[in-house]
Design a protein around this motif. Structure first.
Motif, PDB file in Angstrom:
ATOM      1  N   GLY A 127      44.388  21.444  21.436  1.00  0.00           N
ATOM      2  CA  GLY A 127      44.799  22.911  20.683  1.00  0.00           C
ATOM      3  C   GLY A 127      44.383  24.469  20.724  1.00  0.00           C
ATOM      4  O   GLY A 127      44.284  25.435  20.915  1.00  0.00           O
ATOM      5  N   HIS A 128      43.141  24.550  21.688  1.00  0.00           N
ATOM      6  CA  HIS A 128      42.224  25.258  21.485  1.00  0.00           C
ATOM      7  C   HIS A 128      41.152  25.470  23.773  1.00  0.00           C
ATOM      8  O   HIS A 128      40.354  24.646  23.272  1.00  0.00           O
ATOM      9  CB  HIS A 128      41.005  25.941  20.725  1.00  0.00           C
ATOM     10  CG  HIS A 128      40.556  27.136  20.034  1.00  0.00           C
ATOM     11  ND1 HIS A 128      40.626  27.730  19.275  1.00  0.00           N
ATOM     12  CD2 HIS A 128      39.841  28.274  21.428  1.00  0.00           C
ATOM     13  CE1 HIS A 128      40.163  28.483  18.951  1.00  0.00           C
ATOM     14  NE2 HIS A 128      39.676  28.679  20.908  1.00  0.00           N
ATOM     15  N   VAL A 129      42.201  26.379  23.794  1.00  0.00           N
ATOM     16  CA  VAL A 129      41.827  26.723  25.342  1.00  0.00           C
ATOM     17  C   VAL A 129      40.679  28.442  25.715  1.00  0.00           C
ATOM     18  O   VAL A 129      40.927  28.514  24.879  1.00  0.00           O
ATOM     19  CB  VAL A 129      43.289  27.048  26.471  1.00  0.00           C
ATOM     20  CG1 VAL A 129      42.151  26.935  27.399  1.00  0.00           C
ATOM     21  CG2 VAL A 129      43.773  24.949  26.073  1.00  0.00           C
ATOM     22  N   THR A 130      39.746  28.275  26.234  1.00  0.00           N
ATOM     23  CA  THR A 130      39.145  29.326  25.980  1.00  0.00           C
ATOM     24  C   THR A 130      38.974  29.474  27.352  1.00  0.00           C
ATOM     25  O   THR A 130      38.659  28.707  28.109  1.00  0.00           O
ATOM     26  CB  THR A 130      37.714  28.879  25.815  1.00  0.00           C
ATOM     27  OG1 THR A 130      37.321  28.874  24.091  1.00  0.00           O
ATOM     28  CG2 THR A 130      36.627  29.559  25.908  1.00  0.00           C
ATOM     29  N   LEU A 131      39.595  30.579  27.841  1.00  0.00           N
ATOM     30  CA  LEU A 131      39.309  30.711  28.928  1.00  0.00           C
ATOM     31  C   LEU A 131      38.342  32.070  29.335  1.00  0.00           C
ATOM     32  O   LEU A 131      38.365  32.728  28.910  1.00  0.00           O
ATOM     33  CB  LEU A 131      40.900  31.982  29.533  1.00  0.00           C
ATOM     34  CG  LEU A 131      40.817  32.191  30.928  1.00  0.00           C
ATOM     35  CD1 LEU A 131      40.258  31.565  32.471  1.00  0.00           C
ATOM     36  CD2 LEU A 131      42.913  33.367  30.538  1.00  0.00           C
ATOM     37  N   GLN A 132      37.269  32.063  30.368  1.00  0.00           N
ATOM     38  CA  GLN A 132      35.790  32.780  30.236  1.00  0.00           C
ATOM     39  C   GLN A 132      37.109  33.599  31.560  1.00  0.00           C
ATOM     40  O   GLN A 132      36.889  33.119  32.686  1.00  0.00           O
ATOM     41  CB  GLN A 132      35.042  31.583  31.270  1.00  0.00           C
ATOM     42  CG  GLN A 132      34.134  33.099  31.620  1.00  0.00           C
ATOM     43  CD  GLN A 132      33.310  33.175  30.295  1.00  0.00           C
ATOM     44  OE1 GLN A 132      33.209  33.088  29.089  1.00  0.00           O
ATOM     45  NE2 GLN A 132      32.496  34.903  30.932  1.00  0.00           N
ATOM     46  N   ALA A 133      37.340  35.105  31.639  1.00  0.00           N
ATOM     47  CA  ALA A 133      37.611  36.436  32.548  1.00  0.00           C
ATOM     48  C   ALA A 133      36.545  36.784  33.416  1.00  0.00           C
ATOM     49  O   ALA A 133      35.868  37.663  32.416  1.00  0.00           O
ATOM     50  CB  ALA A 133      38.372  36.824  31.998  1.00  0.00           C
ATOM     51  N   THR A 134      36.524  36.525  34.675  1.00  0.00           N
ATOM     52  CA  THR A 134      35.571  38.377  34.868  1.00  0.00           C
ATOM     53  C   THR A 134      36.888  38.784  35.936  1.00  0.00           C
ATOM     54  O   THR A 134      37.598  38.324  37.048  1.00  0.00           O
ATOM     55  CB  THR A 134      34.789  37.312  36.297  1.00  0.00           C
ATOM     56  OG1 THR A 134      33.604  36.301  35.107  1.00  0.00           O
ATOM     57  CG2 THR A 134      33.982  38.824  36.426  1.00  0.00           C
ATOM     58  N   VAL A 135      36.872  40.060  35.642  1.00  0.00           N
ATOM     59  CA  VAL A 135      38.032  41.294  36.163  1.00  0.00           C
ATOM     60  C   VAL A 135      37.120  42.420  35.884  1.00  0.00           C
ATOM     61  O   VAL A 135      36.606  42.881  35.862  1.00  0.00           O
ATOM     62  CB  VAL A 135      39.053  41.716  35.050  1.00  0.00           C
ATOM     63  CG1 VAL A 135      40.045  42.088  35.777  1.00  0.00           C
ATOM     64  CG2 VAL A 135      40.048  40.083  35.107  1.00  0.00           C
ATOM     65  N   MET A 136      37.492  42.755  38.215  1.00  0.00           N
ATOM     66  CA  MET A 136      36.200  43.746  37.921  1.00  0.00           C
ATOM     67  C   MET A 136      37.790  44.723  39.232  1.00  0.00           C
ATOM     68  O   MET A 136      37.551  43.780  40.220  1.00  0.00           O
ATOM     69  CB  MET A 136      35.648  43.253  39.069  1.00  0.00           C
ATOM     70  CG  MET A 136      33.728  42.852  37.795  1.00  0.00           C
ATOM     71  SD  MET A 136      32.372  42.875  39.428  1.00  0.00           S
ATOM     72  CE  MET A 136      32.518  44.533  39.318  1.00  0.00           C
ATOM     73  N   ALA A 137      38.084  45.999  38.506  1.00  0.00           N
ATOM     74  CA  ALA A 137      38.252  46.697  39.893  1.00  0.00           C
ATOM     75  C   ALA A 137      40.479  45.332  40.110  1.00  0.00           C
ATOM     76  O   ALA A 137      40.590  45.924  40.961  1.00  0.00           O
ATOM     77  CB  ALA A 137      38.195  46.916  40.916  1.00  0.00           C
ATOM     78  N   THR A 177      37.488  35.160  26.657  1.00  0.00           N
ATOM     79  CA  THR A 177      36.613  35.808  26.788  1.00  0.00           C
ATOM     80  C   THR A 177      35.887  36.378  28.088  1.00  0.00           C
ATOM     81  O   THR A 177      37.240  35.929  29.367  1.00  0.00           O
ATOM     82  CB  THR A 177      35.397  34.721  26.130  1.00  0.00           C
ATOM     83  OG1 THR A 177      34.762  33.948  27.367  1.00  0.00           O
ATOM     84  CG2 THR A 177      35.426  34.329  25.312  1.00  0.00           C
ATOM     85  N   GLY A 178      35.057  37.034  28.094  1.00  0.00           N
ATOM     86  CA  GLY A 178      33.827  37.033  29.944  1.00  0.00           C
ATOM     87  C   GLY A 178      34.345  38.977  29.328  1.00  0.00           C
ATOM     88  O   GLY A 178      34.027  39.242  28.660  1.00  0.00           O
ATOM     89  N   LEU A 179      34.288  38.716  30.816  1.00  0.00           N
ATOM     90  CA  LEU A 179      33.978  41.010  31.199  1.00  0.00           C
ATOM     91  C   LEU A 179      35.380  41.547  31.984  1.00  0.00           C
ATOM     92  O   LEU A 179      35.670  40.928  32.922  1.00  0.00           O
ATOM     93  CB  LEU A 179      32.989  40.828  31.617  1.00  0.00           C
ATOM     94  CG  LEU A 179      32.385  42.522  31.956  1.00  0.00           C
ATOM     95  CD1 LEU A 179      32.260  43.453  30.711  1.00  0.00           C
ATOM     96  CD2 LEU A 179      31.163  42.337  32.509  1.00  0.00           C
ATOM     97  N   VAL A 180      35.393  42.546  30.925  1.00  0.00           N
ATOM     98  CA  VAL A 180      36.584  43.403  32.231  1.00  0.00           C
ATOM     99  C   VAL A 180      35.887  44.868  32.754  1.00  0.00           C
ATOM    100  O   VAL A 180      35.817  45.245  31.589  1.00  0.00           O
ATOM    101  CB  VAL A 180      37.858  43.209  31.502  1.00  0.00           C
ATOM    102  CG1 VAL A 180      38.523  44.766  32.514  1.00  0.00           C
ATOM    103  CG2 VAL A 180      38.540  42.305  30.837  1.00  0.00           C
ATOM    104  N   THR A 181      36.099  45.089  33.878  1.00  0.00           N
ATOM    105  CA  THR A 181      35.281  46.401  34.225  1.00  0.00           C
ATOM    106  C   THR A 181      36.180  46.988  34.887  1.00  0.00           C
ATOM    107  O   THR A 181      36.665  46.457  36.070  1.00  0.00           O
ATOM    108  CB  THR A 181      34.290  45.995  35.492  1.00  0.00           C
ATOM    109  OG1 THR A 181      33.115  45.306  34.567  1.00  0.00           O
ATOM    110  CG2 THR A 181      33.377  47.495  35.393  1.00  0.00           C
ATOM    111  N   LEU A 182      37.093  47.870  35.206  1.00  0.00           N
ATOM    112  CA  LEU A 182      37.636  49.488  35.658  1.00  0.00           C
ATOM    113  C   LEU A 182      38.726  48.300  35.837  1.00  0.00           C
ATOM    114  O   LEU A 182      39.631  47.970  37.402  1.00  0.00           O
ATOM    115  CB  LEU A 182      36.964  49.660  37.216  1.00  0.00           C
ATOM    116  CG  LEU A 182      35.820  50.172  37.224  1.00  0.00           C
ATOM    117  CD1 LEU A 182      35.207  50.740  38.294  1.00  0.00           C
ATOM    118  CD2 LEU A 182      36.104  51.290  36.299  1.00  0.00           C
TER     119      LEU A 182
END
Length: 200
Positions: A127-137, A177-182
């Motif tokens: 019931g609680h999913v954690t999506l670790q995202a890494t997005v660059m451009a 969660t994670g980091l999004v850059t550009l």
């Protein structure tokens, strides 16, 4: 008399592995349709088709029924997917859709790429999913059914985060969660069909 089977194998968090989750009637219908197509075009003969159908309706778990079509279709075209490998795209695009198991912790990477995670037919492992995202451009897009709550504590640098999913206080949570850059993360629900102006 029903034969006894060993209990499902659990991971360290005490959750069943995706392949050990119980299969439902809809999952069996998806696999049965693939078996029927394979019979029609000659990839299975009648005896093989009957054997697999019998195994299909004896099986209890997603892993058992998914194994019946592994030699009939490529991985991306399987009627259901229980692999929990991360989605990674570099300078291109990738999509995960259809009937697939979303593990409690999952990751997606988009580097100068577009990644789409379509969860409309997916099965959430918890019931609680954690999506670790890494997005660059790049862009990471989530398409979720109604009733799912999206949270976006992900950090960003010159980034966009758009949550277009209507809030649902009682539904399952997908925490990004994670980091999004550009780049950007977009979460949305499918558009409802328009009602006709008049009815006959």
């Amino acid at each position: 008399m029903e034969s006894s089977r060993p209990p499902a194998v659990h991971n360290q968090a005490g959750e069943p592995r995706p392949g050990d989750l119980r299969a439902g009637n809809t999952d069996r219908e998806r696999v049965a349709a693939v078996l029927g197509d394979a019979l029609a075009d000659g990839r299975l003969n009648h005896e093989e088709h009957e054997e697999r159908l019998e195994a299909l309706y004896r099986a209890r778990t997603l892993g058992e029924i998914g194994a019946l079509t592994t030699d009939l279709l490529p991985p991306e075209a399987q009627p259901l997917r229980t692999d929990v490998r991360p989605v990674v795209a570099f300078f291109g695009s990738d999509e995960r859709s259809g009937r697939w198991v979303v593990p409690t912790r999952f990751s997606a990477t988009a580097i100068c790429a577009n990644v789409t995670l379509d969860l409309r037919e997916a099965l959430l492992q918890s019931g609680h999913v954690t999506l670790q995202a890494t997005v660059m451009a790049g862009t990471l897009t989530l398409i979720v059914p109604e009733g799912v709550r999206i949270e976006m504590p992900a950090s960003g640098f010159m980034a966009g985060k758009k949550n277009q999913v209507p809030p649902s206080p009682d539904g399952p949570v997908i925490e990004i969660t994670g980091l999004v850059t550009l780049g950007s993360i977009v979460a949305k629900s499918p558009k409802r069909p328009r009602r006709p102006w008049f009815r006959r």
